[in-house]
Design a protein around this motif. Structure first.
Motif, PDB file in Angstrom:
ATOM      1  N   PHE A 191     -94.689 -37.817  31.298  1.00 47.23           N
ATOM      2  CA  PHE A 191     -94.945 -38.048  32.708  1.00 47.23           C
ATOM      3  C   PHE A 191     -94.612 -36.768  33.465  1.00 47.23           C
ATOM      4  O   PHE A 191     -93.597 -36.117  33.195  1.00 47.23           O
ATOM      5  CB  PHE A 191     -94.104 -39.219  33.225  1.00 47.23           C
ATOM      6  N   LEU A 192     -95.490 -36.411  34.406  1.00 46.19           N
ATOM      7  CA  LEU A 192     -95.256 -35.253  35.257  1.00 46.19           C
ATOM      8  C   LEU A 192     -94.553 -35.741  36.519  1.00 46.19           C
ATOM      9  O   LEU A 192     -95.082 -36.581  37.244  1.00 46.19           O
ATOM     10  CB  LEU A 192     -96.579 -34.564  35.613  1.00 46.19           C
ATOM     11  N   TRP A 193     -93.377 -35.213  36.736  1.00 48.03           N
ATOM     12  CA  TRP A 193     -92.548 -35.574  37.877  1.00 48.03           C
ATOM     13  C   TRP A 193     -92.542 -34.440  38.899  1.00 48.03           C
ATOM     14  O   TRP A 193     -92.342 -33.278  38.540  1.00 48.03           O
ATOM     15  CB  TRP A 193     -91.109 -35.823  37.437  1.00 48.03           C
ATOM     16  N   ALA A 194     -92.747 -34.784  40.155  1.00 48.34           N
ATOM     17  CA  ALA A 194     -92.531 -33.870  41.278  1.00 48.34           C
ATOM     18  C   ALA A 194     -91.288 -34.417  41.972  1.00 48.34           C
ATOM     19  O   ALA A 194     -91.338 -35.471  42.612  1.00 48.34           O
ATOM     20  CB  ALA A 194     -93.724 -33.846  42.216  1.00 48.34           C
ATOM     21  N   ASP A 195     -90.186 -33.740  41.782  1.00 48.95           N
ATOM     22  CA  ASP A 195     -88.894 -34.229  42.240  1.00 48.95           C
ATOM     23  C   ASP A 195     -88.649 -35.618  41.633  1.00 48.95           C
ATOM     24  O   ASP A 195     -88.590 -35.741  40.433  1.00 48.95           O
ATOM     25  CB  ASP A 195     -88.804 -34.214  43.771  1.00 48.95           C
ATOM     26  N   ASP A 196     -88.570 -36.669  42.439  1.00 53.03           N
ATOM     27  CA  ASP A 196     -88.254 -38.011  41.931  1.00 53.03           C
ATOM     28  C   ASP A 196     -89.478 -38.920  41.835  1.00 53.03           C
ATOM     29  O   ASP A 196     -89.335 -40.148  41.743  1.00 53.03           O
ATOM     30  CB  ASP A 196     -87.201 -38.678  42.823  1.00 53.03           C
ATOM     31  N   THR A 197     -90.673 -38.336  41.849  1.00 55.94           N
ATOM     32  CA  THR A 197     -91.906 -39.109  41.860  1.00 55.94           C
ATOM     33  C   THR A 197     -92.799 -38.720  40.690  1.00 55.94           C
ATOM     34  O   THR A 197     -93.035 -37.529  40.457  1.00 55.94           O
ATOM     35  CB  THR A 197     -92.681 -38.852  43.178  1.00 55.94           C
ATOM     36  N   ILE A 198     -93.305 -39.709  39.964  1.00 53.82           N
ATOM     37  CA  ILE A 198     -94.285 -39.429  38.916  1.00 53.82           C
ATOM     38  C   ILE A 198     -95.636 -39.212  39.579  1.00 53.82           C
ATOM     39  O   ILE A 198     -96.098 -40.043  40.368  1.00 53.82           O
ATOM     40  CB  ILE A 198     -94.371 -40.591  37.898  1.00 53.82           C
ATOM     41  N   VAL A 199     -96.267 -38.085  39.250  1.00 53.66           N
ATOM     42  CA  VAL A 199     -97.570 -37.749  39.836  1.00 53.66           C
ATOM     43  C   VAL A 199     -98.687 -37.724  38.797  1.00 53.66           C
ATOM     44  O   VAL A 199     -99.864 -37.671  39.158  1.00 53.66           O
ATOM     45  CB  VAL A 199     -97.524 -36.416  40.607  1.00 53.66           C
ATOM     46  N   GLY A 200     -98.344 -37.726  37.505  1.00 52.57           N
ATOM     47  CA  GLY A 200     -99.385 -37.684  36.483  1.00 52.57           C
ATOM     48  C   GLY A 200     -98.853 -38.024  35.112  1.00 52.57           C
ATOM     49  O   GLY A 200     -97.648 -38.215  34.918  1.00 52.57           O
ATOM     50  N   LEU A 201     -99.787 -38.101  34.166  1.00 51.37           N
ATOM     51  CA  LEU A 201     -99.473 -38.408  32.781  1.00 51.37           C
ATOM     52  C   LEU A 201    -100.247 -37.456  31.879  1.00 51.37           C
ATOM     53  O   LEU A 201    -101.455 -37.265  32.062  1.00 51.37           O
ATOM     54  CB  LEU A 201     -99.865 -39.856  32.461  1.00 51.37           C
TER      55      LEU A 201
END
Length: 170
Positions: free
Chosen positions: A68-78
């Motif tokens: 999972f791609l995380w931007a800070d505390d949010t998943i933005v992609g897989l």
């Protein structure tokens, strides 16, 4: 800060929200789109945790790791890395599949995420090249692959098949 994290039980709630929101599209397949939380926790998450070790894979499947791609505390992609290729994967989807959640598209996450994923794939994949494919009606994804060092090796009516030499991955 952007980072990749392999599927893990500690982040199950965020992983559930992300994976169940990603539809299969543009060549990316997601059999977990829209499943219930209970089904995710009981079936999908254990399967995702076992897949890198090759445990309980369906016939014809290879070990794979979902990052999972995380931007800070949010998943933005897989980003999915298949550990090695079968003939079908060599002539099809390749080593890496990826998708960005619709709300986060157009912000450079695919490019940055693929760069991070290529580093992971270079450690995992035994082949000399990382294989990818992209539907011809998805020029944004082709641009991401080319920006990350891919070259088009061949094409058919529907797809481009690209390769990235592992020794060029930074």
């Amino acid at each position: 800060m952007l980072r990749l994290k392999a599927t893990n039980a500690a982040d199950a709630e965020q992983e559930f929200a992300a994976i169940t929101a990603l539809q299969s599209e543009n060549g990316f397949t997601n059999k977990n789109y829209g499943i219930s939380r209970q089904e995710f926790l009981a079936k999908a998450l254990p399967a995702m945790l076992n897949a890198p070790q090759g445990i309980d894979l369906p016939a014809g499947f290879v070990p794979e790791t979902d990052f999972f791609l995380w931007a800070d505390d949010t998943i933005v992609g897989l980003f999915r890395v298949r550990h090695y290729l079968t003939p079908a994967l060599r002539n099809g989807a390749g080593h890496i599949g990826y998708a960005i959640l619709p709300a986060y598209r157009g912000h450079g996450y695919a490019n940055a995420g693929l760069a991070l994923t290529l580093r992971e794939a270079a450690r995992i994949v035994p082949e000399e090249h990382i294989y990818l494919s992209v539907h011809k009606d998805n020029p944004a994804s082709l641009a991401v692959q080319l920006k990350n060092g891919a070259t088009i090796w061949h094409e058919n009516d529907a797809e481009y098949f690209t390769r990235i030499k592992k020794s060029t991955i930074q």
